[in-house]
Write a protein that holds these residues in place. Structure first.
Motif, PDB file in Angstrom:
ATOM      1  N   VAL A   1       0.973  -1.171  -0.196  1.00 59.81           N
ATOM      2  CA  VAL A   1      -0.105  -0.010   0.010  1.00 59.81           C
ATOM      3  C   VAL A   1       0.997   1.169  -0.018  1.00 59.81           C
ATOM      4  O   VAL A   1       1.949   1.249   0.485  1.00 59.81           O
ATOM      5  N   PRO A   2       0.287   2.376  -0.405  1.00 56.97           N
ATOM      6  CA  PRO A   2       1.162   3.536  -0.337  1.00 56.97           C
ATOM      7  C   PRO A   2       1.224   4.235   0.670  1.00 56.97           C
ATOM      8  O   PRO A   2       0.275   3.934   1.601  1.00 56.97           O
ATOM      9  N   GLY A   3       2.243   5.059   1.063  1.00 53.82           N
ATOM     10  CA  GLY A   3       2.250   5.831   2.168  1.00 53.82           C
ATOM     11  C   GLY A   3       0.975   6.644   2.321  1.00 53.82           C
ATOM     12  O   GLY A   3       0.350   7.042   1.506  1.00 53.82           O
ATOM     13  N   PRO A   4       0.681   7.380   3.508  1.00 55.47           N
ATOM     14  CA  PRO A   4      -0.358   8.312   3.663  1.00 55.47           C
ATOM     15  C   PRO A   4      -0.256   9.446   2.900  1.00 55.47           C
ATOM     16  O   PRO A   4       0.939  10.088   2.478  1.00 55.47           O
ATOM     17  N   PHE A   5      -1.300   9.918   2.285  1.00 54.92           N
ATOM     18  CA  PHE A   5      -1.387  11.151   1.333  1.00 54.92           C
ATOM     19  C   PHE A   5      -2.767  11.844   1.585  1.00 54.92           C
ATOM     20  O   PHE A   5      -3.493  11.200   1.842  1.00 54.92           O
ATOM     21  N   GLU A   6      -2.637  13.190   1.329  1.00 51.87           N
ATOM     22  CA  GLU A   6      -4.120  13.872   1.281  1.00 51.87           C
ATOM     23  C   GLU A   6      -4.583  13.926   0.011  1.00 51.87           C
ATOM     24  O   GLU A   6      -3.915  13.918  -1.114  1.00 51.87           O
ATOM     25  N   TYR A   7      -5.605  14.169  -0.344  1.00 48.40           N
ATOM     26  CA  TYR A   7      -6.514  14.268  -1.560  1.00 48.40           C
ATOM     27  C   TYR A   7      -7.181  15.382  -2.054  1.00 48.40           C
ATOM     28  O   TYR A   7      -7.863  15.844  -1.048  1.00 48.40           O
TER      29      TYR A   7
ATOM     30  N   ALA B   1       7.940   6.325  -4.975  1.00 45.23           N
ATOM     31  CA  ALA B   1       7.546   7.761  -5.008  1.00 45.23           C
ATOM     32  C   ALA B   1       6.737   7.741  -3.767  1.00 45.23           C
ATOM     33  O   ALA B   1       5.774   6.952  -3.692  1.00 45.23           O
ATOM     34  N   ASN B   2       6.816   8.765  -3.215  1.00 45.32           N
ATOM     35  CA  ASN B   2       6.027   9.296  -2.029  1.00 45.32           C
ATOM     36  C   ASN B   2       5.641  10.641  -2.035  1.00 45.32           C
ATOM     37  O   ASN B   2       6.566  11.752  -2.268  1.00 45.32           O
ATOM     38  N   PHE B   3       4.352  10.895  -1.834  1.00 49.37           N
ATOM     39  CA  PHE B   3       3.945  12.327  -2.006  1.00 49.37           C
ATOM     40  C   PHE B   3       2.674  12.768  -0.774  1.00 49.37           C
ATOM     41  O   PHE B   3       2.102  11.719  -0.795  1.00 49.37           O
ATOM     42  N   ASP B   4       2.938  13.776  -0.403  1.00 47.64           N
ATOM     43  CA  ASP B   4       1.869  14.202   0.785  1.00 47.64           C
ATOM     44  C   ASP B   4       0.372  14.591   0.235  1.00 47.64           C
ATOM     45  O   ASP B   4      -0.539  14.285   0.912  1.00 47.64           O
ATOM     46  N   TYR B   5       0.475  14.915  -1.146  1.00 45.58           N
ATOM     47  CA  TYR B   5      -0.944  15.415  -1.646  1.00 45.58           C
ATOM     48  C   TYR B   5      -0.981  14.753  -3.111  1.00 45.58           C
ATOM     49  O   TYR B   5       0.063  14.845  -3.987  1.00 45.58           O
ATOM     50  N   LEU B   6      -1.992  14.007  -3.431  1.00 46.36           N
ATOM     51  CA  LEU B   6      -2.319  14.029  -4.895  1.00 46.36           C
ATOM     52  C   LEU B   6      -3.450  14.684  -5.282  1.00 46.36           C
ATOM     53  O   LEU B   6      -4.672  14.709  -4.589  1.00 46.36           O
ATOM     54  N   ILE B   7      -3.451  15.315  -6.390  1.00 44.54           N
ATOM     55  CA  ILE B   7      -4.291  16.232  -7.084  1.00 44.54           C
ATOM     56  C   ILE B   7      -5.143  15.633  -8.155  1.00 44.54           C
ATOM     57  O   ILE B   7      -4.539  15.267  -9.195  1.00 44.54           O
ATOM     58  N   ASP B   8      -6.478  15.269  -7.888  1.00 41.34           N
ATOM     59  CA  ASP B   8      -7.020  14.590  -9.025  1.00 41.34           C
ATOM     60  C   ASP B   8      -7.576  15.432  -9.992  1.00 41.34           C
ATOM     61  O   ASP B   8      -8.031  16.460  -9.775  1.00 41.34           O
ATOM     62  N   ILE B   9      -7.214  15.415 -11.359  1.00 42.32           N
ATOM     63  CA  ILE B   9      -7.520  16.213 -12.417  1.00 42.32           C
ATOM     64  C   ILE B   9      -8.494  15.396 -13.555  1.00 42.32           C
ATOM     65  O   ILE B   9      -8.553  16.200 -14.571  1.00 42.32           O
ATOM     66  N   ASN B  10      -9.114  14.416 -13.331  1.00 44.67           N
ATOM     67  CA  ASN B  10      -9.910  13.956 -13.962  1.00 44.67           C
ATOM     68  C   ASN B  10     -10.969  14.880 -14.409  1.00 44.67           C
ATOM     69  O   ASN B  10     -11.761  14.708 -15.703  1.00 44.67           O
ATOM     70  N   ASP B  11     -11.562  15.853 -13.661  1.00 42.79           N
ATOM     71  CA  ASP B  11     -12.578  16.662 -14.180  1.00 42.79           C
ATOM     72  C   ASP B  11     -12.147  17.510 -15.229  1.00 42.79           C
ATOM     73  O   ASP B  11     -12.914  18.262 -15.789  1.00 42.79           O
ATOM     74  N   LEU B  12     -10.717  17.864 -15.412  1.00 43.68           N
ATOM     75  CA  LEU B  12     -10.284  18.724 -16.566  1.00 43.68           C
ATOM     76  C   LEU B  12     -10.521  17.991 -17.633  1.00 43.68           C
ATOM     77  O   LEU B  12      -9.978  18.545 -18.847  1.00 43.68           O
ATOM     78  N   HIS B  13     -10.881  16.803 -17.948  1.00 46.94           N
ATOM     79  CA  HIS B  13     -11.227  16.179 -19.485  1.00 46.94           C
ATOM     80  C   HIS B  13     -11.920  16.895 -20.124  1.00 46.94           C
ATOM     81  O   HIS B  13     -11.805  17.312 -21.513  1.00 46.94           O
ATOM     82  N   THR B  14     -12.987  17.708 -19.422  1.00 46.99           N
ATOM     83  CA  THR B  14     -13.719  18.797 -20.531  1.00 46.99           C
ATOM     84  C   THR B  14     -12.972  20.000 -20.937  1.00 46.99           C
ATOM     85  O   THR B  14     -13.371  20.354 -21.971  1.00 46.99           O
ATOM     86  N   GLU B  15     -12.050  20.119 -20.298  1.00 44.32           N
ATOM     87  CA  GLU B  15     -11.091  21.280 -20.825  1.00 44.32           C
ATOM     88  C   GLU B  15      -9.876  20.791 -21.415  1.00 44.32           C
ATOM     89  O   GLU B  15      -9.404  21.743 -22.602  1.00 44.32           O
TER      90      GLU B  15
ATOM     91  N   SER C   1       0.744   4.777 -13.757  1.00 46.30           N
ATOM     92  CA  SER C   1       2.077   4.295 -13.578  1.00 46.30           C
ATOM     93  C   SER C   1       2.289   4.969 -12.197  1.00 46.30           C
ATOM     94  O   SER C   1       3.285   4.430 -11.419  1.00 46.30           O
ATOM     95  N   LEU C   2       1.570   5.946 -11.725  1.00 44.06           N
ATOM     96  CA  LEU C   2       2.056   6.689 -10.449  1.00 44.06           C
ATOM     97  C   LEU C   2       1.613   5.818  -9.286  1.00 44.06           C
ATOM     98  O   LEU C   2       2.748   5.526  -8.305  1.00 44.06           O
ATOM     99  N   LEU C   3       0.455   5.392  -9.227  1.00 43.74           N
ATOM    100  CA  LEU C   3       0.133   4.578  -8.063  1.00 43.74           C
ATOM    101  C   LEU C   3       0.947   3.240  -7.888  1.00 43.74           C
ATOM    102  O   LEU C   3       1.156   2.978  -6.450  1.00 43.74           O
ATOM    103  N   PRO C   4       1.214   2.426  -8.832  1.00 45.11           N
ATOM    104  CA  PRO C   4       2.301   1.223  -8.738  1.00 45.11           C
ATOM    105  C   PRO C   4       3.499   1.909  -8.020  1.00 45.11           C
ATOM    106  O   PRO C   4       4.175   0.891  -7.056  1.00 45.11           O
ATOM    107  N   MET C   5       3.818   2.824  -8.409  1.00 43.21           N
ATOM    108  CA  MET C   5       5.265   3.447  -8.111  1.00 43.21           C
ATOM    109  C   MET C   5       5.162   3.599  -6.337  1.00 43.21           C
ATOM    110  O   MET C   5       6.184   3.384  -5.607  1.00 43.21           O
ATOM    111  N   MET C   6       3.776   4.386  -5.965  1.00 45.83           N
ATOM    112  CA  MET C   6       3.646   4.817  -4.741  1.00 45.83           C
ATOM    113  C   MET C   6       3.600   3.458  -3.736  1.00 45.83           C
ATOM    114  O   MET C   6       3.989   3.464  -2.590  1.00 45.83           O
TER     115      MET C   6
END
Length: 290
Positions: A3-9, A47-61, A37-42
Motif C-alpha cells: 500500500v502507498p504511504g499516507p497522503f491527502e487528496y 515515489a512518495n507524495f503528501d498530496y495527490l491532486i485528481d485532475i479527471n474533471d479537467l477532461h472537459t477542458e 504508472s504513479l500508483l504502482p510506484m507509490m
C-alpha cells in the motif's frame, strides 16, 4: 499487501485551480489522472507524495483532438481510447492508431491519458517515441505563464521532464506537413506488456519522390533513443529503397544502448531495433503512396 504511504487528496475542477493547488502545496504534491504508472510506484514506495491532486474533471477542458490546417493539437487529458478511435487523427498520423492498439489493455486505455504517459517519461513508453518521431512540442503552464518546449527538451532523462514545480502539461502540438505518413511497431512478450523493443517512423517525400525528411524514435532500448538525427541525415534527399532502409536500420542498432533483462538480451533488442526501424520506414513510405 503493498500500500502507498499516507497522503491527502484534492480534486481540481479547472486548469487554473490545479495550478493554484500545485503552487500552494509545493513539491510534495503530484497530479493524478489515470494513475496506472504513479500508483504502482507509490505502492512500492518508489515515489512518495503528501498530496495527490485528481485532475479527471479537467477532461472537459483538456480532452480534445483538433486537426487544423498546419498542426494537430491534442489535449493532455485525452484518453488512450480517444486517440485510438479518432479517424481524423489516424488519417493524418496513422502512427497513433498503430501504437494505441498495442498499449496495455482496454482498462488502461479507457482511463490513461496522453499527458500521463508523456510525464511518466519511462524509456519504454510508447507515446513518447510517437511524439518525438512526429517532432511534437509540449505546452506547459504554471504560475509564471505558458511556455512551449520541443519533445527533445521535454524529456530530460528517464522519469524526468521539463515540467517544473507548480506546472502542468496542457497539450501537445504536432506540425502537419504534406506528402508524409508514419508507422509504429512493437515487440512484446504478451499482449499489453511493456515493449521488448518498439520503433516509430515518420517520412515526408519531395515532389520528385526523394525523402524530404525522415524521423525514427525507439523505445525500451536505453535513454536518448526517442530521436535519431543520424537517420534523418542519412535519408534526406535519397529515393526510398530497401538499401536506404538497411542503412537506417544499421544506424538504429548503433544508436541504442539496450540492457539485458527478463525481456531479452541486449543483442536481441539491438537486432529488433534495426528490424523494426526497417519495417516502420518501409510501411510509412508505402502509406504515402497509398
Amino acid at each position: 499487501m503493498q500500500v502507498p504511504g499516507p497522503f491527502e487528496y484534492e480534486r481540481a475542477t479547472t486548469v487554473d485551480h490545479a495550478i493554484g493547488l500545485l503552487e500552494r502545496l509545493g513539491s510534495t504534491a503530484r497530479l493524478v489522472a489515470g494513475g496506472h504508472s504513479l500508483l504502482p510506484m507509490m505502492k512500492l514506495r518508489l515515489a512518495n507524495f503528501d498530496y495527490l491532486i485528481d485532475i479527471n474533471d479537467l477532461h472537459t477542458e483538456l480532452g480534445f483532438i483538433v486537426v487544423g490546417d498546419d498542426e494537430v493539437r491534442i489535449g493532455a487529458m485525452t484518453r488512450h481510447r480517444e486517440l485510438l478511435e479518432s479517424d481524423e487523427l489516424a488519417r493524418v498520423f496513422p502512427i497513433f492508431s498503430d501504437a494505441e492498439r498495442v498499449i496495455a489493455d482496454p482498462v488502461v486505455r479507457n482511463r490513461g491519458t496522453l499527458g500521463g504517459s508523456l510525464c511518466q517519461a519511462d524509456p519504454s513508453e510508447d507515446l513518447s517515441a510517437v511524439c518525438t518521431t512526429l517532432n511534437a512540442s509540449c505546452v506547459i503552464r504554471g504560475p509564471a505563464g505558458t511556455r512551449t518546449v520541443t519533445m527533445e527538451d521535454f524529456h530530460r532523462g528517464p522519469y524526468e521532464t521539463a515540467v517544473g514545480d507548480g506546472e502542468m502539461l496542457l497539450e501537445v502540438r504536432i506540425p502537419l506537413r504534406p506528402r508524409g505518413s508514419s508507422a509504429y511497431e512493437k515487440v512484446e512478450r504478451r499482449a499489453g506488456d511493456w515493449a521488448v523493443t518498439s520503433a516509430g517512423a515518420a517520412v515526408w517525400l519531395n515532389d520528385d519522390g526523394t525523402v524530404a525528411d525522415a524521423r525514427v524514435g525507439l523505445a525500451a532500448v536505453g535513454p536518448n533513443t526517442t530521436g535519431i538525427p543520424a537517420i534523418s541525415a542519412a535519408m534526406a534527399g535519397q529515393p526510398p529503397s530497401e538499401e536506404l532502409y538497411d542503412r537506417a536500420a544499421a544506424i538504429a542498432r548503433d544508436a541504442c544502448e539496450p540492457a539485458t533483462d527478463q525481456r531479452g538480451s541486449a543483442d536481441y533488442k539491438r537486432h529488433l531495433a534495426g528490424e523494426l526501424t526497417r519495417r516502420t520506414l518501409r510501411r510509412a513510405v508505402q502509406r504515402i503512396g497509398g
